[in-house]
Design a protein around this motif. Structure first.
Motif, mmCIF file in Angstrom:
data_model
loop_
_atom_site.group_PDB
_atom_site.id
_atom_site.type_symbol
_atom_site.label_atom_id
_atom_site.label_comp_id
_atom_site.label_asym_id
_atom_site.label_seq_id
_atom_site.Cartn_x
_atom_site.Cartn_y
_atom_site.Cartn_z
ATOM 1 N N GLY A 77 0.818 -1.211 0.000
ATOM 2 C CA GLY A 77 0.000 0.000 0.000
ATOM 3 C C GLY A 77 0.849 1.257 0.000
ATOM 4 N N ALA A 78 1.901 1.251 0.814
ATOM 5 C CA ALA A 78 2.789 2.409 0.905
ATOM 6 C C ALA A 78 3.472 2.670 -0.434
ATOM 7 C CB ALA A 78 3.826 2.180 1.998
ATOM 8 N N PHE A 79 3.914 1.608 -1.090
ATOM 9 C CA PHE A 79 4.621 1.749 -2.366
ATOM 10 C C PHE A 79 3.720 2.341 -3.443
ATOM 11 C CE2 PHE A 79 5.697 -0.185 -6.515
ATOM 12 C CZ PHE A 79 6.891 0.486 -6.743
ATOM 13 N N ILE A 80 2.483 1.867 -3.513
ATOM 14 C CA ILE A 80 1.558 2.374 -4.527
ATOM 15 C C ILE A 80 1.273 3.855 -4.307
ATOM 16 C CG2 ILE A 80 -0.840 2.230 -5.349
ATOM 17 C CD1 ILE A 80 1.145 0.068 -6.442
ATOM 18 N N VAL A 81 1.073 4.242 -3.055
ATOM 19 C CA VAL A 81 0.835 5.668 -2.755
ATOM 20 C C VAL A 81 2.073 6.495 -3.078
ATOM 21 C CG1 VAL A 81 0.435 7.314 -0.878
ATOM 22 C CG2 VAL A 81 -0.967 5.244 -1.049
ATOM 23 N N TYR A 82 3.244 5.997 -2.696
ATOM 24 C CA TYR A 82 4.493 6.718 -2.955
ATOM 25 C C TYR A 82 4.726 6.887 -4.456
ATOM 26 C CZ TYR A 82 9.440 7.918 -2.897
ATOM 27 O OH TYR A 82 10.642 8.549 -3.099
ATOM 28 N N LEU A 83 4.470 5.812 -5.207
ATOM 29 C CA LEU A 83 4.628 5.875 -6.659
ATOM 30 C C LEU A 83 3.678 6.914 -7.263
ATOM 31 C CD1 LEU A 83 5.788 4.767 -9.328
ATOM 32 C CD2 LEU A 83 3.990 3.022 -9.274
ATOM 33 N N GLY A 84 2.438 6.912 -6.805
ATOM 34 C CA GLY A 84 1.470 7.893 -7.288
ATOM 35 C C GLY A 84 1.884 9.315 -6.964
ATOM 36 N N ARG A 85 2.489 9.486 -5.809
ATOM 37 C CA ARG A 85 2.962 10.825 -5.425
ATOM 38 C C ARG A 85 4.108 11.267 -6.344
ATOM 39 N NH1 ARG A 85 3.162 11.038 0.592
ATOM 40 N NH2 ARG A 85 1.000 11.678 0.373
ATOM 41 N N LEU A 86 5.002 10.330 -6.689
ATOM 42 C CA LEU A 86 6.094 10.645 -7.610
ATOM 43 C C LEU A 86 5.546 11.054 -8.983
ATOM 44 C CD1 LEU A 86 8.775 7.857 -6.948
ATOM 45 C CD2 LEU A 86 8.892 10.265 -6.298
ATOM 46 N N LEU A 87 4.419 10.464 -9.356
ATOM 47 C CA LEU A 87 3.788 10.787 -10.636
ATOM 48 C C LEU A 87 2.972 12.080 -10.569
ATOM 49 C CD1 LEU A 87 2.640 7.178 -11.624
ATOM 50 C CD2 LEU A 87 4.464 8.527 -12.720
ATOM 51 N N GLY A 88 2.893 12.666 -9.371
ATOM 52 C CA GLY A 88 2.226 13.960 -9.213
ATOM 53 C C GLY A 88 0.725 13.886 -9.056
ATOM 54 N N TYR A 89 0.200 12.739 -8.639
ATOM 55 C CA TYR A 89 -1.242 12.580 -8.526
ATOM 56 C C TYR A 89 -1.783 13.209 -7.244
ATOM 57 C CZ TYR A 89 -0.976 9.262 -12.412
ATOM 58 O OH TYR A 89 -0.773 8.680 -13.628
ATOM 59 N N SER A 90 -3.053 13.575 -7.293
ATOM 60 C CA SER A 90 -3.739 14.161 -6.135
ATOM 61 C C SER A 90 -4.022 13.076 -5.095
ATOM 62 C CB SER A 90 -5.063 14.788 -6.582
ATOM 63 O OG SER A 90 -5.950 13.762 -7.027
ATOM 64 N N THR A 91 -4.436 13.507 -3.915
ATOM 65 C CA THR A 91 -4.778 12.559 -2.853
ATOM 66 C C THR A 91 -5.902 11.627 -3.281
ATOM 67 O OG1 THR A 91 -4.078 14.118 -1.130
ATOM 68 C CG2 THR A 91 -5.533 12.328 -0.451
ATOM 69 N N SER A 92 -6.870 12.141 -4.006
ATOM 70 C CA SER A 92 -7.987 11.308 -4.468
ATOM 71 C C SER A 92 -7.498 10.181 -5.377
ATOM 72 C CB SER A 92 -9.016 12.161 -5.217
ATOM 73 O OG SER A 92 -9.594 13.107 -4.356
ATOM 74 N N ILE A 93 -6.568 10.493 -6.270
ATOM 75 C CA ILE A 93 -6.014 9.462 -7.163
ATOM 76 C C ILE A 93 -5.162 8.480 -6.367
ATOM 77 C CG2 ILE A 93 -4.504 9.035 -9.141
ATOM 78 C CD1 ILE A 93 -7.194 10.259 -9.899
ATOM 79 N N LEU A 94 -4.421 8.976 -5.390
ATOM 80 C CA LEU A 94 -3.623 8.086 -4.532
ATOM 81 C C LEU A 94 -4.535 7.096 -3.812
ATOM 82 C CD1 LEU A 94 -1.081 10.574 -2.869
ATOM 83 C CD2 LEU A 94 -0.788 9.227 -4.954
#
Length: 192
Positions: free
Chosen positions: A64-81
């Motif tokens: 779960g942490a990795f998927i959120v971290y990856l999404g953050r690196l891609l610049g996604y919003s909290t909703s997308i995370l």
């Protein structure tokens, strides 16, 4: 297009069942055929001891942490995370690579939520202790403490979208437990 692959990757990452890996490594068995037949940390701990619980919990939480971290690196919003985390938890609960038989998604949920907002560590612990005093069991207070994270989005993010997606994610996890509604209303003297 990148968003589609992010969600697909999140689901496939969720398919990595650390409980299954640990059970094969420690006992050459399929954890999904033992104990509660759940590929999660709690069943791993009951069957194979504290180390199995710890490795399974942290392995699944890291998904779960990795998927959120990856999404953050891609610049996604909290909703997308949160949607990414939802797909990761769905992959853990209903893994296509393991005949749709996985775990309950709690560890992955916790790992992802803490990565989104580290303050969720304290929210989860405080809510769990409070609900444990009421229910004197682990399952219902555990689920209610995770639900507290969903409500927290209304105050931390002030985002109805994040609250709604987090609530969908929480509902999926609650449904995976197959707990009757009355267990959330009544005090229980022991766990299910």
């Amino acid at each position: 297009m990148i968003l589609f692959f992010y969600f697909l990757f999140a689901y496939c990452t969720g398919n990595i069942l650390f409980g299954f890996i640990i059970s094969k490594f420690l006992a050459n068995k399929d954890i999904r055929k033992e104990g509660s037949r759940n590929a999660g940390a709690r069943n791993a701990g009951r069957l194979y001891g504290k180390k199995a619980f710890i490795f399974t919990f942290f392995g699944d939480a890291l998904k779960g942490a990795f998927i959120v971290y990856l999404g953050r690196l891609l610049g996604y919003s909290t909703s997308i995370l949160l949607l990414g985390l939802l797909f990761a938890c769905a992959g853990h609960i209903k893994p296509i690579f393991f005949q749709w038989k996985g775990g309950k998604g709690i560890s992955s949920f916790i790992g992802g939520m803490i990565t989104i907002q580290p303050i969720f560590i304290f929210i989860i612990l405080a809510a769990f202790l409070l609900f444990y005093l009421i229910y004197r069991s682990f399952t219902v207070p555990g689920l209610l403490s995770l639900a507290a994270c969903c409500v927290s989005f209304l105050f931390l993010e002030e985002s109805l979208a994040s609250f709604f997606i987090a609530t969908m994610l929480m509902a999926m996890i609650v449904l995976s437990h197959n707990i009757p509604l009355r267990h959330f209303i009544q005090k229980k003297s022991n766990d299910n």
